[in-house]
Design a protein around this motif. Structure first.
Motif, PDB file in Angstrom:
ATOM      1  N   ARG A  44     -61.918  -4.757  -6.064  1.00  0.00           N
ATOM      2  CA  ARG A  44     -60.497  -4.425  -6.137  1.00  0.00           C
ATOM      3  C   ARG A  44     -60.299  -2.933  -6.283  1.00  0.00           C
ATOM      4  NH1 ARG A  44     -57.508  -7.282 -10.472  1.00  0.00           N
ATOM      5  NH2 ARG A  44     -58.934  -8.979 -10.038  1.00  0.00           N
ATOM      6  N   GLY A  45     -59.152  -2.477  -5.812  1.00  0.00           N
ATOM      7  CA  GLY A  45     -58.796  -1.075  -5.947  1.00  0.00           C
ATOM      8  C   GLY A  45     -57.513  -0.790  -5.188  1.00  0.00           C
ATOM      9  N   ASP A  46     -57.005   0.399  -5.389  1.00  0.00           N
ATOM     10  CA  ASP A  46     -55.794   0.820  -4.691  1.00  0.00           C
ATOM     11  C   ASP A  46     -56.155   1.363  -3.315  1.00  0.00           C
ATOM     12  OD1 ASP A  46     -54.202   0.085  -6.798  1.00  0.00           O
ATOM     13  OD2 ASP A  46     -54.213   2.073  -7.706  1.00  0.00           O
ATOM     14  N   VAL A  47     -55.389   0.977  -2.313  1.00  0.00           N
ATOM     15  CA  VAL A  47     -55.664   1.386  -0.940  1.00  0.00           C
ATOM     16  C   VAL A  47     -54.405   1.881  -0.247  1.00  0.00           C
ATOM     17  CG1 VAL A  47     -57.561  -0.276  -0.683  1.00  0.00           C
ATOM     18  CG2 VAL A  47     -55.261  -0.922   0.043  1.00  0.00           C
ATOM     19  N   LEU A  48     -54.612   2.651   0.794  1.00  0.00           N
ATOM     20  CA  LEU A  48     -53.595   2.997   1.776  1.00  0.00           C
ATOM     21  C   LEU A  48     -54.057   2.386   3.094  1.00  0.00           C
ATOM     22  CD1 LEU A  48     -52.958   6.779   1.039  1.00  0.00           C
ATOM     23  CD2 LEU A  48     -51.272   4.952   0.874  1.00  0.00           C
ATOM     24  N   PHE A  49     -53.253   1.547   3.692  1.00  0.00           N
ATOM     25  CA  PHE A  49     -53.599   1.014   5.001  1.00  0.00           C
ATOM     26  C   PHE A  49     -53.361   2.115   6.026  1.00  0.00           C
ATOM     27  CE2 PHE A  49     -52.635  -2.984   2.777  1.00  0.00           C
ATOM     28  CZ  PHE A  49     -53.841  -3.620   2.988  1.00  0.00           C
ATOM     29  N   ASN A  50     -54.345   2.358   6.896  1.00  0.00           N
ATOM     30  CA  ASN A  50     -54.206   3.426   7.876  1.00  0.00           C
ATOM     31  C   ASN A  50     -54.184   2.920   9.314  1.00  0.00           C
ATOM     32  OD1 ASN A  50     -56.896   2.892   8.500  1.00  0.00           O
ATOM     33  ND2 ASN A  50     -57.652   4.505   7.170  1.00  0.00           N
ATOM     34  N   GLN A  51     -54.320   1.609   9.492  1.00  0.00           N
ATOM     35  CA  GLN A  51     -54.276   1.062  10.844  1.00  0.00           C
ATOM     36  C   GLN A  51     -53.931  -0.420  10.793  1.00  0.00           C
ATOM     37  OE1 GLN A  51     -58.029   1.269  12.877  1.00  0.00           O
ATOM     38  NE2 GLN A  51     -57.104   1.010  14.877  1.00  0.00           N
TER      39      GLN A  51
END
Length: 124
Positions: free
Chosen positions: A100-107
């Motif tokens: 688990r962790g914080d993400v930014l979707f880039n695609q």
């Protein structure tokens, strides 16, 4: 430990299970920094220290933006308007193993085939 299948895996984003996901993968990495100095006695070997760490990967499955408005639709919105959210990738719900962790979707990559299903993939 015995081999395991992926039947009890799951993807959660924003605290909710994402409908119709069938695959996830995760790549974690650590930058290795070379700190070898000329003053090192008989410099035959490099000296290294750990640098920044990160993770990336994809989640994919069957497209369902209509039925999964708080899951896939939220991930689509967060891809088009980048906002951080917590992603949890379960290897097994019964054992609770997860990443688990914080993400930014880039695609985001939806795809449709005349004789197949509509699929979608999100990269982070």
């Amino acid at each position: 430990m015995a081999a395991q299948n992926g039947l009890s895996g799951e993807v959660r984003y924003g605290g909710k299970a994402i409908f119709r996901m069938t695959h996830w993968d995760l790549n974690s990495e650590t930058n290795i920094l070379d700190v070898t100095a000329w003053s090192t006695v008989a410099a035959q070997w490099r000296s290294n220290i750990a640098g920044l760490q990160g993770w990336s990967g994809t989640v994919s499955g069957y497209w369902d933006m209509i039925g999964d408005t708080s899951g896939q639709k939220l991930m689509q919105t967060r891809t088009l308007t980048p906002t951080t959210g917590t992603l949890i990738l379960y290897a097994s719900l019964s054992g609770g193993e997860n990443y688990r962790g914080d993400v930014l979707f880039n695609q985001m990559s939806p795809s449709a085939d005349i004789d197949g299903t509509i699929n979608v993939s999100f990269a982070y």
